[in-house]
Every structure is written in C-alpha cells, then in structure tokens.
Design a protein around this motif. Structure first.
Motif, mmCIF file in Angstrom:
data_model
loop_
_atom_site.group_PDB
_atom_site.id
_atom_site.type_symbol
_atom_site.label_atom_id
_atom_site.label_comp_id
_atom_site.label_asym_id
_atom_site.label_seq_id
_atom_site.Cartn_x
_atom_site.Cartn_y
_atom_site.Cartn_z
ATOM 1 N N GLU A 193 0.830 -1.199 0.000
ATOM 2 C CA GLU A 193 0.000 0.000 0.000
ATOM 3 C C GLU A 193 0.867 1.253 0.000
ATOM 4 O O GLU A 193 1.987 1.246 0.522
ATOM 5 C CB GLU A 193 -0.968 0.014 1.193
ATOM 6 C CG GLU A 193 -0.314 0.152 2.543
ATOM 7 C CD GLU A 193 -0.170 -1.174 3.255
ATOM 8 O OE1 GLU A 193 -0.252 -1.205 4.489
ATOM 9 O OE2 GLU A 193 0.049 -2.190 2.580
ATOM 10 N N ALA A 194 0.344 2.329 -0.577
ATOM 11 C CA ALA A 194 1.093 3.593 -0.680
ATOM 12 C C ALA A 194 1.386 4.192 0.688
ATOM 13 O O ALA A 194 2.350 4.945 0.853
ATOM 14 C CB ALA A 194 0.300 4.591 -1.528
ATOM 15 N N ASP A 195 0.570 3.841 1.702
ATOM 16 C CA ASP A 195 0.748 4.414 3.048
ATOM 17 C C ASP A 195 2.091 4.059 3.671
ATOM 18 O O ASP A 195 2.525 4.714 4.622
ATOM 19 C CB ASP A 195 -0.370 3.917 3.977
ATOM 20 C CG ASP A 195 -1.719 4.493 3.600
ATOM 21 O OD1 ASP A 195 -1.876 5.703 3.762
ATOM 22 O OD2 ASP A 195 -2.581 3.742 3.129
ATOM 23 N N LEU A 196 2.761 3.018 3.163
ATOM 24 C CA LEU A 196 4.061 2.624 3.720
ATOM 25 C C LEU A 196 5.086 3.747 3.609
ATOM 26 O O LEU A 196 5.989 3.859 4.433
ATOM 27 C CB LEU A 196 4.583 1.370 3.002
ATOM 28 C CG LEU A 196 3.837 0.064 3.298
ATOM 29 C CD1 LEU A 196 4.219 -1.003 2.279
ATOM 30 C CD2 LEU A 196 4.145 -0.426 4.706
ATOM 31 N N ASP A 197 4.965 4.581 2.569
ATOM 32 C CA ASP A 197 5.940 5.651 2.339
ATOM 33 C C ASP A 197 5.356 7.046 2.561
ATOM 34 O O ASP A 197 5.936 8.038 2.127
ATOM 35 C CB ASP A 197 6.501 5.560 0.908
ATOM 36 C CG ASP A 197 7.300 4.289 0.679
ATOM 37 O OD1 ASP A 197 7.924 3.817 1.638
ATOM 38 O OD2 ASP A 197 7.287 3.766 -0.451
ATOM 39 N N LYS A 198 4.209 7.142 3.240
ATOM 40 C CA LYS A 198 3.578 8.463 3.400
ATOM 41 C C LYS A 198 4.246 9.256 4.534
ATOM 42 O O LYS A 198 4.853 8.691 5.442
ATOM 43 C CB LYS A 198 2.082 8.306 3.692
ATOM 44 C CG LYS A 198 1.757 7.849 5.116
ATOM 45 C CD LYS A 198 0.271 7.880 5.394
ATOM 46 C CE LYS A 198 0.000 7.512 6.857
ATOM 47 N NZ LYS A 198 -1.414 7.511 7.193
ATOM 48 N N ASP A 199 4.119 10.584 4.464
ATOM 49 C CA ASP A 199 4.546 11.492 5.539
ATOM 50 C C ASP A 199 5.956 11.197 6.050
ATOM 51 O O ASP A 199 6.181 10.989 7.238
ATOM 52 C CB ASP A 199 3.566 11.420 6.723
ATOM 53 C CG ASP A 199 2.152 11.814 6.333
ATOM 54 O OD1 ASP A 199 2.013 12.543 5.349
ATOM 55 O OD2 ASP A 199 1.205 11.378 7.010
ATOM 56 N N GLU A 200 6.920 11.196 5.134
ATOM 57 C CA GLU A 200 8.317 10.949 5.539
ATOM 58 C C GLU A 200 8.808 12.107 6.405
ATOM 59 O O GLU A 200 8.801 13.260 5.978
ATOM 60 C CB GLU A 200 9.221 10.813 4.312
ATOM 61 C CG GLU A 200 8.902 9.628 3.414
ATOM 62 C CD GLU A 200 9.431 8.301 3.959
ATOM 63 O OE1 GLU A 200 10.038 8.304 5.040
ATOM 64 O OE2 GLU A 200 9.225 7.278 3.290
ATOM 65 N N VAL A 201 9.228 11.811 7.628
ATOM 66 C CA VAL A 201 9.711 12.862 8.539
ATOM 67 C C VAL A 201 11.208 13.097 8.375
ATOM 68 O O VAL A 201 11.741 14.096 8.853
ATOM 69 C CB VAL A 201 9.406 12.499 10.013
ATOM 70 C CG1 VAL A 201 7.927 12.483 10.267
ATOM 71 C CG2 VAL A 201 10.031 11.167 10.408
ATOM 72 N N LEU A 202 11.888 12.186 7.705
ATOM 73 C CA LEU A 202 13.346 12.252 7.571
ATOM 74 C C LEU A 202 13.708 12.809 6.193
ATOM 75 O O LEU A 202 13.339 12.225 5.168
ATOM 76 C CB LEU A 202 13.934 10.847 7.752
ATOM 77 C CG LEU A 202 15.439 10.740 7.960
ATOM 78 C CD1 LEU A 202 15.856 11.390 9.264
ATOM 79 C CD2 LEU A 202 15.870 9.282 7.944
#
Length: 665
Positions: free
Chosen positions: A599-608
């Motif tokens: 799912e695309a959520d695995l890479d969402k909202d990257e904080v780094l």
C-alpha cells in the motif's frame, strides 16, 4: 487624507468598541476626552454593562427552560439568540443540540410521578422523530449518536441497556454544565467587537490560504516533472517510430521493385525499435536470417513489463549494513531503514522485488534467526521516535509480502514485541499505525492469529474502537480488519463472547461510520460472532435487529444484502457447532492465501529529509554498502490463490484492507 476623514467616525467607533469590550475603562475616558478636544466625531457606545446584563438574562431563561422541561420555550430562545452560523456549522453546537432534544424527549419519563401523560409524551417523541428526520439526519453517520436513532421505536427505553445512562441524574447534570459553558462562550462571542473579527478573519484566512497555495505549488511542481519526463520519453519514441516507419515504407517500395533487404539492414531497424536494455543482446545474439525473428522480437519488446526490461538492483554488503544498524548513530540508522524500505516498496513486482526480498531474508536482515543480545529488530525499542517509526515501517513492508510474513513469523519473540509496541506508542502515531498494519497482515497466518487471540489483542482492539473520533483512517481500517480476522476463529468468537455487550456496542456504532471502507470488516466480524448463541441473546436484548434495519433503509445494494445475512444469523436458533472448534487445530499446515500488496501508506509522511551533502535512499546503499554480486534466483513458494467469495455475503476469510480494495474495487 480624504479617505481617512470619510471613514474617521467609523474607525474611531471600532477602536472605542474594542476598548469597551476589553474593559480598558481609564483608557476609554482619556480616548473620549481627547476626541472631544480635537473635535473628532465619535459614535455613542452601546455600553458594556447593558450588553452583559442582557446576555445574563437570556442565559438564565434558557437554563430555567432546560430544568423545567419547557421544550417550546427553550428552542424558541435557542433559535433567537444562538446565531444560525453557529447552530448549523459548528460541530459542538450540533452535538449539544442533539443531546438537548434527547433531554426534552425523555423529560416526562424522568420527572413524572406515576405514569407520564400519554398525549404529551407522544407529542415529545413525535417532535424528536421529526428532528431526527430533518436537522438531526446530519449526524446519522456519527457513531456517537447512532444508537439514539432507535430511541423513538423502543417501547420502554428506561430499562433498555443502550439508554439506561440517559435516566441517571449525572447525565442530566453533565448536560446542564455543557449547556451553561456553551451559552457563556457563545452569547459573549456573538458580541465580539468588529475590530477583533476583522483581524482574526483576515490574518488567519490569509495564513491558511498561503499554506494551501504553497502545498499545491510543491505538489504541482512534482507532478509537472513526472509528466515532463513521460512526455519527453513518448516524444522520443514517437520520432523514432516515425523514422523507422518511413524507412520500412521505402524498403517495401524497394522490394516491390526487386531489390533485396539484407539481414544487416533488418538488424539495424530492429535494434532501433527495441528498448535500451535489449539493444546489445539484440545486436549480437539474434539470427535475423531466420524467418519470423524480427516480428517475434518486436512483439516481445512491446509486451508490458517483461522481466528482461527490469534490471536487478546491485547487491549489498549486509554484514556492514547490519553492523551500522546496531552500532551507528540514530540518524544513520533511520536513513538506512528508510533506504532498505524504499528498495522494497519501489521495486517492480515480480523478479526484481522477489530478488530484493530474498536477499534480505537469506542475509537475515532483521536478525530473526539471531539469538544475540543486540540485534536489528530490537530497534523497535529505540529511544529515538524516528528510528522506532522507520523500523516499524520496514517491518510493515516485509509483512505486506507472503514470503516476508513467513520470514518474520520464524522469530517467536517478534509478535510479542510488536504487541507491546502497539500498546506503548502514543495514540495514532505513525509508529503505531505501522505496527498495527504489520499485525493485521500477520493475522493472515493461522498460528499468529492464535497467538494474538491468546494474548488478548481482541480486548485492546475493542477499547481502541470505542472512540473512533481520534483515529486516523488507516488505524480505523486496519483495527477493524484485524478484529474481523481474529473473530473468524472459534477462539476469537469465544473471546468476544466474554465481553459480548461491549463488542456488539462497538460494532453497531461502527455500522454507521462515515468511513465506508470499514463496512465489509464490520459486517464480517458481526456475522462471525453471532454464531455464538450467548452473543445472539445479548444482541437481541439490545435491539440489534432494529439498529440493522435502520441501515437497510440507507445502505447501498451490497451493504443491504450483507445486513440481511447478519439478521438471518441473528435470528437463527442453531446451537454452537462443535465442529467449528477444530479450526484451531489445523495449524500444522499454515498455508496462506496469496495477499501480496504494497500500500502507498508505507511511504507516506516521511519525517526524515537529507540535508545538503547527506546521502539517502538507493544512493546511500550503493555508495557506502555495495557488495559482491550474490543474486541467486530462487523459485517463489507457490501461494494458495485464495477463495473469492460473493460480495453479497459478509467476509468469512481473513483479508488485508489493501488486498480487499484490489479484489473488490
């Protein structure tokens, strides 16, 4: 100067109004005195004390009407003094008004000595029904209020389990306190000075608009670059194709005139047609003197996503990688975890992704087979929130693939560590989301299902789903789907039977949730637990059938058919089938259905984000951790294809939300 003079009186009035509101009494006196001395026009003040007195009277009248059950008086004052913009658009006001209607509808039942007046009670219930069908309909999709839509149809709500709370003094006192607080704030706010209103509206509005525009600009630039790359490639392919077509037409004309086409010429044309990755092999290894070779190669080059078009990613030095994951600083650990996840999530499904995963597993990347005190999967306990989050994301990515789940399941401690992390993390952090996602995918495997049921995860899920307003869509969806998967097992059903009333209350509330993605899992869980006779009895006692029939009126065709199955299960008189118990003993052959979906959520909202000069992603891996080529193709274990059941029935096999969306879009 002329503009200032034209608006001077109004501007001075705004200043005085604000000073009055803020109770700068001495300042107002000096301001008025100076305006008079300079001959400035100053509008008369409405007077703070007069306004405050009027506000207090209205508030007292509303509270008196509330306490005396004077429904008509109360709502007449409510409509007159509470602005329509507040009543119709602010959630706090809408929710309070809903509870106020419940208060007045049940007032006679609470305060009458003996039997209440039948005609007046019917009138109040009728008024409440009208409200539910008109203005109150807006809250019908909110789980908090859903049970109350059945209130007018319950013969004796005072003894009904769902409505007992309404008839306790504490409920009425709490509602009065909320009403008093709301009136104090709203009636004062309705007299907010114009100067303050202008400042708030313009300042906040401009700030929000700028933020939105900036976000849209960033997204637009990203899309533009993607589309530009695609356009340039298509344009180059188009020009190449036009050139080759023109040459082939010339060649065809020459053939008609008796001129022969040489294999060398045909080879040069085909090389221009094929993709860059294939040109070398085409040029050196294909015999163009054989009939049909060119057309076969052309068809092969045009076939979608052929494996020879997708290069294998470079091998890595896993020993060095694991050492830095354990011994490196937190920032390096986080960048490595991110890069390893991206390698898995962005690789092409098929041989490329399979090779990446097999390399991770064969090198025991997460130390699932290690007994060392310090190992990689213990990064879940890191003091750094970012490291914990990125470790959870990587585990969630592994769990998205059947081979990855098999690998992770071989460490008996990992499941318990994930369960501890799930309960320890802050509400709805990205770390908790990814841990939950991994556990939900683990629930496709029977042995892990059993362990989660034994560990009491069902109780935790029911507690979390009691208050869905603070949950993200991902947490809500994966929590409900995990609950359903565990309820499909007989041990899970029996665990639910221990807290039947709580589970049924949570599921009945979720039936009307605005997030429609969860409906199949709610239906599946409800259908499963109603196989237990004691749960059916509890459901009947709380009026479950009436609640379900409310949704038949509003739901779509698929939802209606599933609810009809649930009602049939609810009304069945079949005893618990003892043969179902055997489903817990079939764990030796833990064959899993083929649910491989990233799912695309695995890479969402990257904080780094890397700083200038910092390496990240594939560049970090191939620059610092390049290894010797060790790719060894391995036959992928054949997975059970899965049973695709009718969408008319509630789900009766474990699924993941990402897979369910793919199969039943």
């Amino acid at each position: 100067m002329g503009d200032v003079l034209a608006y001077e009186a109004e501007l001075l009035g705004l200043v005085r109004e604000y000073l009055d509101f803020a109770e700068f009494e001495e300042t107002v006196k000096i301001f008025v005195k100076e305006c008079k001395a300079k001959g400035k026009p100053l509008p008369k003040s409405t007077g703070v004390s007069l306004r405050d007195s009027k506000t207090l009277t209205v508030q007292e009248d509303l509270l008196t009407a509330f306490e005396n059950g004077e429904q008509k008086v109360f709502f007449c004052l409510w409509k007159e003094h509470i602005p329509s913009s507040v009543r119709d658009s602010e959630p706090v006001a809408q929710k309070l008004e809903f509870y106020l209607h419940i208060h007045f509808a049940t007032y006679l039942l609470k305060h009458s000595v003996g039997k209440p007046d039948k005609a007046e009670l019917e009138e109040r219930i009728s008024h409440f029904k009208t409200y539910l069908e008109t203005k109150g309909a807006a809250l019908s999709q909110t789980t908090e209020f859903l049970p109350f839509y059945a209130l007018p149809f319950v013969p004796n709500p005072m003894v009904h389990p769902s409505f007992k709370e309404l008839f306790q003094d504490s409920w009425t006192l709490d509602l009065r306190t909320r009403l008093e607080k709301f009136l104090s704030l709203t009636l004062k706010a309705s007299q907010t000075p114009r100067l303050l209103t202008l400042f708030k509206e313009n300042g906040q509005c401009n700030k929000e608009i700028l933020q939105q525009l900036h976000q849209q600009l960033v997204e637009s630039e990203h899309r533009t670059m993607t589309y530009l790359k695609r356009f340039n490639k298509m344009q180059a392919d188009y020009h190449n194709l036009i050139g080759v077509t023109a040459e082939l037409v010339d060649s065809l004309e020459a053939t008609v005139n008796g001129k022969m086409i040489t294999p060398e010429y045909l080879q040069s044309v085909c090389v221009r047609l094929f993709s860059n990755q294939m040109r070398q092999s085409v040029a050196h290894s294909i015999d163009f003197t054989r009939p049909g070779t060119a057309s076969t190669m052309l068809r092969a080059s045009l076939a979608p996503a052929k494996m020879q078009d997708v290069p294998l990613l470079p091998s890595l030095d896993y020993e060095k990688l694991k050492k830095d994951l354990i011994m490196g600083n937190d920032r390096l650990k986080a960048f490595l975890l991110q890069a390893l996840r991206w390698r898995l999530t962005t690789s092409y499904p098929g041989e490329q992704r399979d090779t990446v995963l097999q390399a991770y597993i064969s090198n025991d990347l997460l130390d699932c087979h290690s007994n060392c005190q310090r190992n990689v999967f213990k990064l879940l306990h890191s003091k750094s929130e970012v490291v914990r989050q990125y470790m959870a994301r990587l585990i969630n990515a592994f769990a998205s693939l059947a081979e990855g789940r098999l690998y992770l399941s071989q460490n008996p401690k990992l499941l318990r560590v994930l369960e501890e992390r799930l309960k320890a993390e802050d509400k709805d952090s990205l770390t908790r989301e990814n841990v939950l996602g991994a556990l939900q995918k683990f629930s496709l495997r029977r042995a892990l299902q059993s362990a989660m049921i034994r560990d009491g995860l069902i109780f935790w899920l029911v507690d979390v789903l009691t208050d869905t307003d603070c949950l993200s869509d991902y947490t809500l969806e994966y929590s409900v789907a995990l609950l359903m998967n565990l309820c499909l097992r007989s041990a899970g059903k029996k665990m639910c039977a221990k807290i039947a009333s709580r589970v049924l209350k949570v599921l009945s509330d979720l039936l009307g949730h605005e997030n429609h993605e969860i409906q199949p899992y709610v239906n599946g869980a409800l259908y499963s637990i109603l196989a237990i006779p004691s749960v059916r009895e509890e459901a009947r006692a709380m009026g479950m059938e009436e609640i379900l029939r409310c949704f038949i009126k509003e739901g779509n065709a698929e939802m209606i058919r599933q609810i009809e199955f649930i009602i049939k299960q609810l009304n069945s008189e079949e005893p618990l089938n003892d043969s179902i118990v055997s489903d817990d003993e079939e764990e030796e052959e833990d064959e899993e259905e083929d649910h491989d979906t990233m799912e695309a959520d695995l890479d969402k909202d990257e904080v780094l984000q890397p700083q200038l000069g910092e390496l990240a992603g594939e560049k970090l891996l191939t620059t610092e951790y390049l290894g010797i080529m060790t790719h060894t193709p391995k036959n992928k274990k054949k997975m059970f294809p899965g049973v695709q059941q009718s969408i008319d029935e509630p789900l009766q096999r474990p699924v993941t939300p990402s897979f369910h969306r793919t199969v039943y879009p």
